[in-house]
Scaffold this active site. Sequence first.
Site, PDB file in Angstrom:
ATOM      1  N   ASP A  34      36.201  49.804  48.633  1.00  0.00           N
ATOM      2  CA  ASP A  34      35.182  49.825  47.614  1.00  0.00           C
ATOM      3  C   ASP A  34      34.700  48.396  47.453  1.00  0.00           C
ATOM      4  O   ASP A  34      35.452  47.581  46.893  1.00  0.00           O
ATOM      5  CB  ASP A  34      36.032  50.381  46.275  1.00  0.00           C
ATOM      6  CG  ASP A  34      34.980  50.612  45.316  1.00  0.00           C
ATOM      7  OD1 ASP A  34      34.365  51.347  45.485  1.00  0.00           O
ATOM      8  OD2 ASP A  34      34.911  49.809  44.378  1.00  0.00           O
TER       9      ASP A  34
ATOM     10  N   TYR B 253      29.879  42.019  43.267  1.00  0.00           N
ATOM     11  CA  TYR B 253      31.497  41.280  43.408  1.00  0.00           C
ATOM     12  C   TYR B 253      31.245  40.056  44.160  1.00  0.00           C
ATOM     13  O   TYR B 253      32.221  39.222  44.369  1.00  0.00           O
ATOM     14  CB  TYR B 253      32.473  42.251  44.160  1.00  0.00           C
ATOM     15  CG  TYR B 253      32.564  43.612  43.453  1.00  0.00           C
ATOM     16  CD1 TYR B 253      32.204  43.972  42.166  1.00  0.00           C
ATOM     17  CD2 TYR B 253      33.268  44.676  44.139  1.00  0.00           C
ATOM     18  CE1 TYR B 253      32.562  45.172  41.466  1.00  0.00           C
ATOM     19  CE2 TYR B 253      33.584  45.861  43.681  1.00  0.00           C
ATOM     20  CZ  TYR B 253      33.059  46.085  42.196  1.00  0.00           C
ATOM     21  OH  TYR B 253      33.277  47.399  41.770  1.00  0.00           O
TER      22      TYR B 253
ATOM     23  N   TYR C 158      22.608  39.904  34.850  1.00  0.00           N
ATOM     24  CA  TYR C 158      22.693  40.166  33.457  1.00  0.00           C
ATOM     25  C   TYR C 158      21.483  39.670  32.633  1.00  0.00           C
ATOM     26  O   TYR C 158      21.685  38.905  31.855  1.00  0.00           O
ATOM     27  CB  TYR C 158      23.994  39.779  32.760  1.00  0.00           C
ATOM     28  CG  TYR C 158      25.176  40.524  33.551  1.00  0.00           C
ATOM     29  CD1 TYR C 158      25.742  41.702  33.257  1.00  0.00           C
ATOM     30  CD2 TYR C 158      25.835  39.636  34.546  1.00  0.00           C
ATOM     31  CE1 TYR C 158      26.862  42.085  33.813  1.00  0.00           C
ATOM     32  CE2 TYR C 158      27.111  40.321  35.391  1.00  0.00           C
ATOM     33  CZ  TYR C 158      27.475  41.754  35.041  1.00  0.00           C
ATOM     34  OH  TYR C 158      28.583  42.201  35.450  1.00  0.00           O
TER      35      TYR C 158
ATOM     36  N   ASN D 255      51.323  49.054  47.641  1.00  0.00           N
ATOM     37  CA  ASN D 255      50.319  50.161  47.000  1.00  0.00           C
ATOM     38  C   ASN D 255      50.054  51.040  48.165  1.00  0.00           C
ATOM     39  O   ASN D 255      49.618  52.180  47.812  1.00  0.00           O
ATOM     40  CB  ASN D 255      49.178  49.485  46.268  1.00  0.00           C
ATOM     41  CG  ASN D 255      49.555  48.587  45.352  1.00  0.00           C
ATOM     42  OD1 ASN D 255      50.350  48.782  44.792  1.00  0.00           O
ATOM     43  ND2 ASN D 255      48.486  47.612  45.150  1.00  0.00           N
TER      44      ASN D 255
HETATM   45  P1  A2P Z   1      46.891  40.746  42.399  1.00  0.00           P
HETATM   46  O1  A2P Z   1      45.757  40.785  43.044  1.00  0.00           O
HETATM   47  O2  A2P Z   1      47.954  39.585  42.134  1.00  0.00           O
HETATM   48  O3  A2P Z   1      48.085  41.699  42.968  1.00  0.00           O
HETATM   49  P2  A2P Z   1      43.646  47.687  39.026  1.00  0.00           P
HETATM   50  O4  A2P Z   1      43.616  48.141  40.481  1.00  0.00           O
HETATM   51  O5  A2P Z   1      43.920  48.726  38.280  1.00  0.00           O
HETATM   52  O6  A2P Z   1      42.285  46.928  38.784  1.00  0.00           O
HETATM   53  O7  A2P Z   1      44.519  46.469  38.896  1.00  0.00           O
HETATM   54  C1  A2P Z   1      44.471  45.188  39.657  1.00  0.00           C
HETATM   55  C2  A2P Z   1      45.592  44.429  39.260  1.00  0.00           C
HETATM   56  O8  A2P Z   1      46.683  44.756  39.285  1.00  0.00           O
HETATM   57  C3  A2P Z   1      45.375  43.009  39.726  1.00  0.00           C
HETATM   58  O9  A2P Z   1      45.747  42.120  38.721  1.00  0.00           O
HETATM   59  C4  A2P Z   1      46.519  42.997  40.950  1.00  0.00           C
HETATM   60  O10 A2P Z   1      47.166  41.689  40.931  1.00  0.00           O
HETATM   61  C5  A2P Z   1      47.612  43.622  39.983  1.00  0.00           C
HETATM   62  N1  A2P Z   1      48.423  44.732  41.007  1.00  0.00           N
HETATM   63  C6  A2P Z   1      48.093  45.280  42.161  1.00  0.00           C
HETATM   64  N2  A2P Z   1      48.949  45.810  42.740  1.00  0.00           N
HETATM   65  C7  A2P Z   1      49.916  45.748  42.165  1.00  0.00           C
HETATM   66  C8  A2P Z   1      51.466  46.042  42.177  1.00  0.00           C
HETATM   67  N3  A2P Z   1      51.985  46.774  42.831  1.00  0.00           N
HETATM   68  N4  A2P Z   1      52.143  45.753  40.961  1.00  0.00           N
HETATM   69  C9  A2P Z   1      51.850  44.749  40.075  1.00  0.00           C
HETATM   70  N5  A2P Z   1      50.762  44.450  39.758  1.00  0.00           N
HETATM   71  C10 A2P Z   1      49.584  44.738  40.863  1.00  0.00           C
END
Ligand code: A2P
Length: 282
Positions: free
Chosen positions: A22, A27, A101, A252
């Site tokens: 995505d 970005y 913006y 994930n």
């Molecule tokens: P990082 O990039 O350091 O892993 P979302 O997908 O809801 O936007 O969330 C993204 C945030 O969650 C980022 O700050 C990411 O940090 C963190 N994140 C991604 N995967 C995990 C995970 N498995 N456990 C904890 N935090 C995560």
Amino acid sequence: TPKGSCLESVKIAIDTGYRHIDGAFVYYNEHEVGQAIREKIAEGKVKREDIFYCGKLWNTCHPPELVRPTLEKTLKILQLDYVDLYIIELPMAFKPGDAIYPKDENGKFIYHETDLCATWEAMEACKDAGLAKSIGVSNFNRRQLEMILNKPGLKYKPVSNQVECHPYFTQPKLLEFCRQHDIVIVGYSPLGTSRDESWVNVSSPPLLKDPVLNAIGKKYNKTAAQVALRFSIQRGVVVIPKSFNPQRIRENFQIFDFSLTEKEMKEIEALNKNVRYVELLM
Ligand code: A2P
């Protein structure tokens, strides 16, 4: 993103098995995403048709005559021939121009009057031209979706609507409406965001600290993040978790070897607070 981190993360993601990527012009890392995809194709790891890239039309590019040139610019940055999905990022338009913006001297956003249906017709033309395999929308509510669905002479329906969706913001009504109209919900911030105060409402508590998600995770030897993602895919919501950490990128993806019971799904659904992390106050 710091230079190069997006390139590395996308390559790790593709090696891990991710295929849906995505992105968006705003970005500012589409060049790295494109490079990662092209390198993985050159390596023979994937074929172009294995990858599903979603790009987005920004608010300053809603006038119909700007839609195709904007997508062409994205394709040039990506160095790809087409995107798999192109979506209208937000239903509100800003004044066209170089400022992403645009604001007036009082710091207020400068909006632009456009007709979403005319923008949609230009999106349809991009699909007909083969520049986007599918077209969709993002951050649209039911009324905005209905405007497109009821447009006289509609050629293509939006295939998807990308909106915030996770256990604290489950979107039951929009999900049902989209189900009825065969529109896939793509859930952004499925882990509750990075909690960056510049764009996140941090008064809503951190999702991944939730006791219910953690307790259920313990049972399956999974993390709260994995339970949150599993919950979404199990209710038919596509997830686009964001991570720049190799270990968490892999974590994930490990959500296809367990499933939540109906009771657990209900327990998680009951966590809904109906509060957005991403308020999009503009
Ligand atoms: P990082 O990039 O350091 O892993 P979302 O997908 O809801 O936007 O969330 C993204 C945030 O969650 C980022 O700050 C990411 O940090 C963190 N994140 C991604 N995967 C995990 C995970 N498995 N456990 C904890 N935090 C995560």
